[in-house]
Design an enzyme around this catalytic site. Structure first.
Site, PDB file in Angstrom:
ATOM      1  N   HIS B 236      43.135  35.673  48.491  1.00 30.06           N
ATOM      2  CA  HIS B 236      42.934  36.675  47.425  1.00 30.06           C
ATOM      3  C   HIS B 236      44.221  37.267  46.834  1.00 30.06           C
ATOM      4  O   HIS B 236      44.462  38.459  46.971  1.00 30.06           O
ATOM      5  CB  HIS B 236      41.945  37.772  47.836  1.00 30.06           C
ATOM      6  CG  HIS B 236      42.175  38.464  49.156  1.00 30.06           C
ATOM      7  ND1 HIS B 236      41.182  39.101  49.832  1.00 30.06           N
ATOM      8  CD2 HIS B 236      43.290  38.648  49.910  1.00 30.06           C
ATOM      9  CE1 HIS B 236      41.654  39.636  50.936  1.00 30.06           C
ATOM     10  NE2 HIS B 236      42.935  39.369  51.005  1.00 30.06           N
ATOM     11  N   ASP B 309      35.298  36.438  48.359  1.00 32.78           N
ATOM     12  CA  ASP B 309      35.900  37.541  49.112  1.00 32.78           C
ATOM     13  C   ASP B 309      34.811  38.546  49.493  1.00 32.78           C
ATOM     14  O   ASP B 309      35.013  39.758  49.474  1.00 32.78           O
ATOM     15  CB  ASP B 309      36.996  38.206  48.273  1.00 32.78           C
ATOM     16  CG  ASP B 309      37.969  39.007  49.114  1.00 32.78           C
ATOM     17  OD1 ASP B 309      37.906  38.917  50.350  1.00 32.78           O
ATOM     18  OD2 ASP B 309      38.786  39.741  48.526  1.00 32.78           O
TER      19      ASP B 309
END
Lengths: 314, 431
Positions: B236, B309
């Site tokens: 991320h 995520d």
């Protein structure tokens, strides 16, 4: 630019880096002579008669120190053992002061072991005696490599053309370094096997092949030389656990069978059974670990003899 | 023998450059045929599914998912996570090891893999903890975990902090060709921060984390990967400067990869508005400039994958003062739809978007998934790229409802998902 080891090859034995194959061969030939000699019937006590040998050990050792002691005595030298792990150091004496003191005693042969790399080299510059490196830090352990070479030659007849795998904590091994110099000089192919944390890439530049998978590394080799894995490697995180190490880098029968038939199994000792080597492999017919110890005395006799030849007793 | 024929569908499989109308035949649990000549012949006994022009692509591969089980079942269970995944067209998830206990021994890796299989809806690929109990101190048994099926190694949202530890990890893992996934954030700079450093943070009076916390870690770890020859992936990524460093590393030929998540390329720091804890993430949502830089990096291939995520949180984790709120949002249900917004605005082509969700993450994890290959498992996602729907927190499939996209109107909806040939999700609209 190549690294030129600074040493007087005839006066000291500080390491095997840069030592010629002729010199190594002559040392091994002399060692073989002593190995075959029966000291119960033949006396060699005149060789070092009147010479003084000091075993100066700054680090614990049993087999190397004893081996030098027996070698010296068999050649008739006066042998004094000095263990200085604490005594003088604790009193604040510097290394070079210790050297000066020993020099004043007119020592002929000084056998040195120290936990720091380079100590024998430093002492050699300051004393009149012949200095023999009995293991310095991570640097070299020349008599160990010589005895390994002698053991291999004893069983396989030659060193040239053999493939030798050295497996274990290469990064922290003076035995590995001395063996790399000796074996590559004598024409053996050397393979190093270890996890990357114990085998930096820079070893590639020493004329060896690097393996991170043991099965590949031991395939078809003539000799497997195992190294001791110190527990400290786990506490410092270089290896996650003993069981993982044994699974991937331990020598067991399955892996031994990947090597050439009747390949030699060697270990400089002391062994960690069940961590780097399976107990039954260490005790198998292919294991020559006891022979290594036996050859150790002969090799040290040869080294002591060689260094004092042609030199008058002062 | 069960035969399933998808008719009247738009086949998109970036791994084989497939992007056209066609038909796809599933036999039992595997893909048995792909027909782009639109042959009229129908195999005997085949059940026909008329897609009415919908897109049929490989089941999505989501390489960054946290599930609550084991240890935090009140947030999400494997079963509820599977429902959320199926509704999002996802058939394979790589799950974070930061549960309780942490996935730091081989038995737990095997357990999670098996639990995934038991759902019949998802394949669970467990990440192994990189350090024992994810404490950032001692390395785990990477070799044994790797053999047990750990897909890669990470400590989740705990960055590997000491450079020496990262050096050892990359070095040791390289012996097994294992992938290390770093949370790129310098902990000393991120400490106590909860939003990105900006005038907004200053106005709201919230402790902040500079974008440099990310770039410093990325720069450091690229050097360490170069030194050790280890394979490194940044999870991320959220900053423009961070992706620029990765772009340069890739240009030098280093084995560095990265992913980002929908909230980083679709939202910016302003989403926290009036202290909205549902928009609190780690790393934090960044500036609009960073968001645009991520869009560019998605389009030019610097970013290798889009992962949801997904982090399930309980309402009580979020209904607290902003500084105390837990980070993270659910993301599996909205993964494809938010990604499609970048197709609708012209940032990505449809095959580019699907590649980032299927074969690119699969290939960087080294798994057989994310493609429409004859003989492979029939993991499929059927979606209408222009279908409108509205995200309603509280009504999302799965247990966790902490989406940052609540009340958002989206274009593009999954209407059916198949796992190994078995339908695991379909909407009412789909007949």
């Amino acid at each position: 630019m190549t690294h030129e080891p600074c040493r007087n090859a005839t006066r000291h034995l500080l390491g095997l880096e840069g030592i010629s194959s002729d010199k190594i061969t002559s040392l091994l030939d002399l060692a073989e002579y002593y190995a075959q000699m029966d000291c119960r019937t033949t006396s060699s006590r005149d060789v070092l008669r009147g010479r003084t040998l000091i075993n100066l050990f700054f680090e614990d050792s049993t087999r190397t120190r004893t081996s030098f002691e027996i070698a010296g005595k068999r050649l008739g030298a006066d042998v004094i053992n000095m263990s200085v792990p604490q005594s003088s150091i604790n009193k604040g004496e510097t290394l070079l002061d210790t050297a000066a003191t020993l020099n004043a005693m007119h020592t002929d042969l000084l056998v040195v072991r120290h936990s720091q790399s380079g100590v024998p080299t430093l002492l050699a510059k300051k004393v009149d005696a012949s200095v023999i490196n009995a293991g310095d830090g991570l640097h070299e352990h020349p008599t160990q490599a010589l005895l390994d070479g002698l053991t291999i030659r004893h069983y396989l007849g030659t060193l040239a053309g053999l493939t030798v795998a050295i497996c274990g904590d290469i990064a922290h091994s003076r035995v590995a370094r001395s063996n790399i110099y000796l074996l590559t000089t004598m024409g053996s192919h050397v393979r190093l096997i270890a996890p990357p944390t114990l085998l930096p890439n820079t070893f590639r530049q020493m004329g060896v092949d690097i393996y991170h998978h043991m099965d590949e590394g031991v395939k078809d080799v003539d000799v497997i030389m195992m190294l001791r894995l110190q527990r400290e490697r786990m506490s410092t995180g270089l290896v996650p656990s003993a069981r993982e190490y044994f699974r991937f880098f331990g020598l067991d029968h399955r892996r031994l069978n990947l090597a050439r038939k009747n390949a030699l199994v060697m270990h400089p000792g002391p062994m960690n059974r069940g961590i780097e080597i399976e107990s039954s492999v260490a005790d198998s017919d292919q294991s020559v670990i006891q022979k290594q110890v036996e050859m150790g005395v002969a090799v040290r006799m040869a080294v002591l003899d060689d260094l004092t030849r042609g030199k008058d007793i002062p | 023998m069960s035969l399933l024929l998808f008719e009247n569908v738009h086949l998109v499989d970036p791994s084989s450059d497939l992007n056209q109308r066609g038909r796809l035949l599933v036999c039992k649990n595997r893909i048995a045929g792909i027909d782009t000549r639109l042959d009229e012949a129908v195999p005997d006994g085949a059940t026909i599914i008329n897609g009415n022009g919908a897109v049929l692509c490989p089941g999505l591969v989501d390489m960054r998912v946290e599930i609550g089980e084991p240890g935090y079942e009140y947030r999400e269970t494997i079963a509820s996570a599977a429902r959320a995944a199926s509704a999002g067209g996802i058939t394979t998830i790589a799950v974070m090891p930061t549960c309780r206990p942490a996935i730091d021994n081989p038995a737990l890796v095997r357990m999670l893999r098996t639990r995934g299989e038991e759902t019949g809806a998802i394949t669970i690929l467990p990440y192994g903890a990189l350090t024992k109990n994810c404490e950032g101190k001692e390395l785990t048994e990477i070799g044994l975990l790797h053999q047990a099926g750990a897909i890669a190694f990470t400590d989740g949202i705990h960055a590997i902090d000491p450079a020496q530890l990262m050096y050892l990890a990359l070095s040791y893992a390289s012996g097994f060709n294992a992938l290390i996934v770093q949370h790129p954030e310098d902990p000393s700079l991120a400490k106590a921060g909860c939003v990105t450093s900006s005038v907004l943070a200053t106005r709201l009076g919230l402790p902040s984390i500079p974008a440099a916390a990310e770039t410093i870690m990325i720069a450091r770890d690229i050097r360490l990967a170069e030194l050790t020859g280890g394979r490194l992936h940044f999870g991320h990524v959220s900053t423009g400067e961070g992706v620029e460093l990765i772009r340069q590393a890739k240009a030098r030929g280093l084995p560095i990869t990265c992913d980002t998540a929908p909230h980083y390329f679709d939202l910016n720091e302003n989403s926290i508005g009036d202290f909205r804890t549902y928009a609190k993430f780690s790393p934090p949502l960044r500036s609009e400039q960073d968001r645009l830089a991520l869009c560019t990096a998605l389009a030019d291939g610097t970013i290798d994958a889009i992962a949801s995520d997904h982090i399930p949180r309980d309402a009580d984790d979020k209904r607290v003062p902003f500084t105390q709120a837990a980070t993270g949002g659910t993301g599996m249900v909205t993964l494809l739809s938010i990604t499609l917004t970048r197709v609708h605005d012209g940032t990505l082509t449809l095959p580019q978007a699907i590649a980032l969700l299927t074969h690119k993450p699969a290939s960087l994890l080294g798994i057989q998934a994310g493609s429409l290959t004859i003989g492979s498992h029939a993991d499929l996602c059927l979606f209408l790229p222009k279908q409108n729907w509205i995200v309603h927190s509280g009504c999302l499939p799965g247990r966790a409802q902490n989406t940052p996209f609540d009340r958002r109107s989206l274009e593009g909806q999954v209407i059916g998902t198949w796992k190994a040939g078995r339908c695991v999700y379909k909407t009412d609209a789909f007949v």
